[in-house]
Structures are given as structure tokens and as C-alpha cells.
Design an enzyme around this catalytic site. Structure first.
Site, mmCIF file in Angstrom:
data_model
loop_
_atom_site.group_PDB
_atom_site.id
_atom_site.type_symbol
_atom_site.label_atom_id
_atom_site.label_comp_id
_atom_site.label_asym_id
_atom_site.label_seq_id
_atom_site.Cartn_x
_atom_site.Cartn_y
_atom_site.Cartn_z
ATOM 1 N N ALA A 1 0.817 -1.222 0.000
ATOM 2 C CA ALA A 1 0.000 0.000 0.000
ATOM 3 C C ALA A 1 0.853 1.275 0.000
ATOM 4 O O ALA A 1 0.399 2.325 -0.473
ATOM 5 C CB ALA A 1 -0.937 -0.018 1.200
ATOM 6 N N SER B 1 6.790 -1.923 4.658
ATOM 7 C CA SER B 1 8.071 -2.177 3.996
ATOM 8 C C SER B 1 8.038 -3.592 3.438
ATOM 9 O O SER B 1 7.472 -4.497 4.066
ATOM 10 C CB SER B 1 9.206 -2.067 5.022
ATOM 11 O OG SER B 1 10.376 -2.692 4.528
ATOM 12 N N HIS C 1 3.653 1.753 -1.755
ATOM 13 C CA HIS C 1 3.943 2.051 -3.164
ATOM 14 C C HIS C 1 2.681 2.569 -3.867
ATOM 15 O O HIS C 1 2.749 3.482 -4.691
ATOM 16 C CB HIS C 1 4.403 0.786 -3.893
ATOM 17 C CG HIS C 1 5.666 0.189 -3.348
ATOM 18 N ND1 HIS C 1 5.689 -1.021 -2.677
ATOM 19 C CD2 HIS C 1 6.942 0.624 -3.370
ATOM 20 C CE1 HIS C 1 6.928 -1.297 -2.337
ATOM 21 N NE2 HIS C 1 7.708 -0.326 -2.727
ATOM 22 N N ASP D 1 12.030 6.261 3.333
ATOM 23 C CA ASP D 1 13.471 6.283 3.033
ATOM 24 C C ASP D 1 13.889 7.753 2.976
ATOM 25 O O ASP D 1 14.150 8.302 1.892
ATOM 26 C CB ASP D 1 13.741 5.561 1.710
ATOM 27 C CG ASP D 1 13.387 4.086 1.806
ATOM 28 O OD1 ASP D 1 14.047 3.370 2.564
ATOM 29 O OD2 ASP D 1 12.419 3.663 1.146
ATOM 30 N N ARG E 1 10.350 -5.514 3.483
ATOM 31 C CA ARG E 1 11.141 -6.349 4.395
ATOM 32 C C ARG E 1 10.355 -6.784 5.634
ATOM 33 O O ARG E 1 10.819 -7.666 6.356
ATOM 34 C CB ARG E 1 12.426 -5.633 4.799
ATOM 35 C CG ARG E 1 13.397 -5.477 3.628
ATOM 36 C CD ARG E 1 14.784 -5.025 4.058
ATOM 37 N NE ARG E 1 15.719 -5.099 2.950
ATOM 38 C CZ ARG E 1 16.161 -4.064 2.233
ATOM 39 N NH1 ARG E 1 15.741 -2.841 2.517
ATOM 40 N NH2 ARG E 1 17.017 -4.238 1.243
HETATM 41 O O1 PAF Z 1 13.266 3.000 -2.650
HETATM 42 C C1 PAF Z 1 13.474 2.108 -3.483
HETATM 43 O O2 PAF Z 1 12.648 1.225 -3.695
HETATM 44 C C2 PAF Z 1 14.765 2.113 -4.285
HETATM 45 O O3 PAF Z 1 15.836 2.540 -3.504
HETATM 46 C C3 PAF Z 1 14.669 2.926 -5.586
HETATM 47 C C4 PAF Z 1 14.422 4.403 -5.325
HETATM 48 C C5 PAF Z 1 13.562 2.370 -6.469
HETATM 49 C C6 PAF Z 1 15.993 2.823 -6.369
HETATM 50 O O4 PAF Z 1 16.301 1.494 -6.673
#
Ligand code: PAF
Length: 291
Positions: free
Chosen positions: A45, A195, A47, A160, A197
Site C-alpha cells: 500500500a 516495507s 507504493h 526512506d 522487508r
Molecule cells: O526505494 C526504493 O525502492 C529504491 O531505492 C529505488 C528508489 C527504487 C531505487 O532502486
């Protein structure tokens, strides 16, 4: 992929730079604004909130899925990183994205590839200190993605946060004509930042994981009222270790834009953390706005 997640036959998946440029070029010729959402796939979610914001800011959204080998250290999880392109494509189509760009490693880094983009200052310390070469790998692939797609806007999650500042700095320094949009972190109901992960966590680790956000939120509140940074860092670190985190790579307070260390919060700052639950490294951060 379950039945509810079938991919419409018309959803474009571009494998080459030429194919990607054909779509984006045609959209631009029609006068449409184009957004790029760079990802490494295993979409969740968080993304999809980038895609939703992209749809708000632009007429067309293209999402890239590329697990970028050069941003992983030799002991990191590149091989194990989840790859589920069919599910990702179906999720993107359902979310209203207009195309997926999914290049292979050979397309991104052809034989003889020899260029690295490094960003000083904001890349140093925090994750940069614990993951040597990581931000050079991110800056290199993101600069390539921006040049390949030529979007009007590109969207990145605030989860991030150091990565976001590295990309903003890079785009300014290299005069790349794109607006970088930071999108707030999407969280589970208990506060855990989404995440890819998180899937590595056991049930017991998952129950401990929300302490990361709770600790940051409490420390951010105290810092905003003028508590010394050292006091909150010591308190936060002991909270995490007591809750069951195996180790804390860093818990630091930095200026919100330059990421330079601060000792008392007098202008917008960020508290940032990376800590291990078992072998899983979780990161999170929180805004600190002086009262
Ligand atoms: O945040 C991410 O998923 C990655 O670091 C990115 C920005 C797609 C670069 O590979």
C-alpha cells in the site's frame, strides 16, 4: 497471483528504454504530464500511495520495478529480495497506473557500464555509514531512470528519508528537469511503517516492531518541546533494546533538509532510526517540528 488480480491484456509492460520512451514521448506529444514511480517491486500500500499521488499530480503514471543490484552490499539480501512481477503488474493496473517499466539488469547496466553517481554530504552518516556504496547505487539508478523516462514528476516515499534528500540534492546539482515529490509514510494500524522487508519478521518480531514508531513519536514530541537531543537518543535507544531489538545501527536527530546533526531542535528536524529485529533491519523516521 489470485483470480481477483488478473492483468488486463492492454496494460503495457516495457522491457527496453526505447519502448518506455515511445509511451512517454507519445504522452508528452499529446500535452500530458507524466509521473514516474521508481520501485524495487514487491508492491504494498505504501507504493500504491505513490501511484495515487502521481495520478493526482500528472495525467499518466509509469512505475518502474527493478531490483537494483548495485545498491545492495555483498552481505545484503539482493538474492532473497522478493520478486513478484505478475502480482505487481496486476496491482498497478488496478491502482490506475498506465504502464510498468521492468528492465533487466542487462538493459540497465549493459556490458562495459562504468559510471557512478555519488552525492556528498546528505549521503554521509545514518544509512550511508552502515551501507557503504548504497546511496551511490541509488543515485546511479535513479539518475538513469529519470533520464530514461523523462518524467515531469517523480515520487519517492518519506520512509526512506535520507534517500529522498539524496535524490533531491542530485536532481538540483545535475539540473535534471523533474519535480521530486516526497510522499508520507503509510503505516499499519499499530504504527509499523509498511516495507517489503516486514515479510521477513516472525510473529513475535512483528509484535515488537511497532515500538520503533512509538519510540520515535514520543522522542519527537519531547524534542519539539526543547529536550536535548542526547537525552532523547539515549532514552530511545534503551527503549528499543528493552523491547527486544537486537541492535540499533543509529538513532539520530538531523536537520530536515541538510541532514546535518543538531543538538537542540530549533528548526524543522527529523529523528531517524535503523535497528535490527533478529536479522531484519528496519528503518523509520519522524518529523520534529519545534513548538
Ligand atoms: O526505494 C526504493 O525502492 C529504491 O531505492 C529505488 C528508489 C527504487 C531505487 O532502486
Amino acid at each position: 497471483m489470485n483470480a481477483a488480480m488478473t492483468l488486463p491484456s492492454t496494460f503495457p509492460i516495457c522491457r527496453s528504454v526505447a519502448a518506455l520512451r515511445q509511451y512517454v514521448g507519445e504522452w508528452h506529444r499529446q500535452g500530458l504530464r507524466v509521473a514516474l514511480v521508481p520501485t524495487m517491486g514487491a508492491l504494498h500500500a505504501g507504493h500504491l500511495s505513490l501511484v495515487a499521488r502521481g495520478l493526482h499530480l500528472a495525467d499518466r503514471v509509469v512505475t518502474s520495478v527493478f531490483v537494483n543490484p548495485i545498491q545492495f552490499g555483498p552481505k545484503e539480501d539482493f538474492a532473497a529480495y522478493p520478486r513478484r512481477e505478475a502480482e505487481d503488474a496486476a496491482l498497478l493496473a488496478k491502482a490506475g497506473a498506465h504502464a510498468l517499466y521492468a528492465p533487466t539488469v542487462d538493459v540497465m547496466y549493459p556490458e562495459g557500464f562504468s559510471t557512478t553517481v555519488t552525492v556528498d554530504g546528505v549521503s554521509e552518516g545514518l544509512c550511508g555509514a552502515f551501507r557503504p556504496g548504497h546511496f551511490a547505487g541509488v543515485a546511479t539508478v535513479v539518475s538513469k531512470l529519470l533520464l530514461q523516462a523523462g518524467p515531469d514528476v517523480a515520487l519517492f516515499g518519506e520512509k526512506d528519508y535520507q534517500q529522498l534528500q539524496v535524490i533531491r540534492r542530485m536532481v538540483r546539482d545535475l539540473d535534471i528537469p523533474v519535480h521530486i515529490e516526497g510522499v508520507p509514510t503509510v503505516r499499519e494500524a499499530d504504527g509499523l511503517a509498511l516495507s517489503s522487508r516486514n515479510a521477513y519478521l516472525s510473529a513475535e518480531q512483528r509484535s515488537v516492531a511497532p515500538t520503533l514508531h512509538q519510540t520515535l513519536a514520543t522522542a519527537a514530541d519531547h524534542l519539539a518541546k526543547g529536550t536535548a537531543v542526547d537525552t532523547e537518543v539515549a532514552w530511545g535507544t534503551s527503549q528499543l533494546l528493552a523491547a527486544g531489538f537486537a541492535s540499533v545501527d543509529y538513532l539520530e536527530v538531523r536537520d530536515a533538509v541538510t541532514l546535518k546533526p543538531v543538538s537542540v531542535v530549533e528548526r524543522p528536524a527529523r529523528i531517524l532510526v535503523a535497528a535490527y529485529l533478529g536479522k531484519t533491519r528496519l528503518i523509520d523516521n519522524q518529523a520534529v517540528v519545534p513548538a
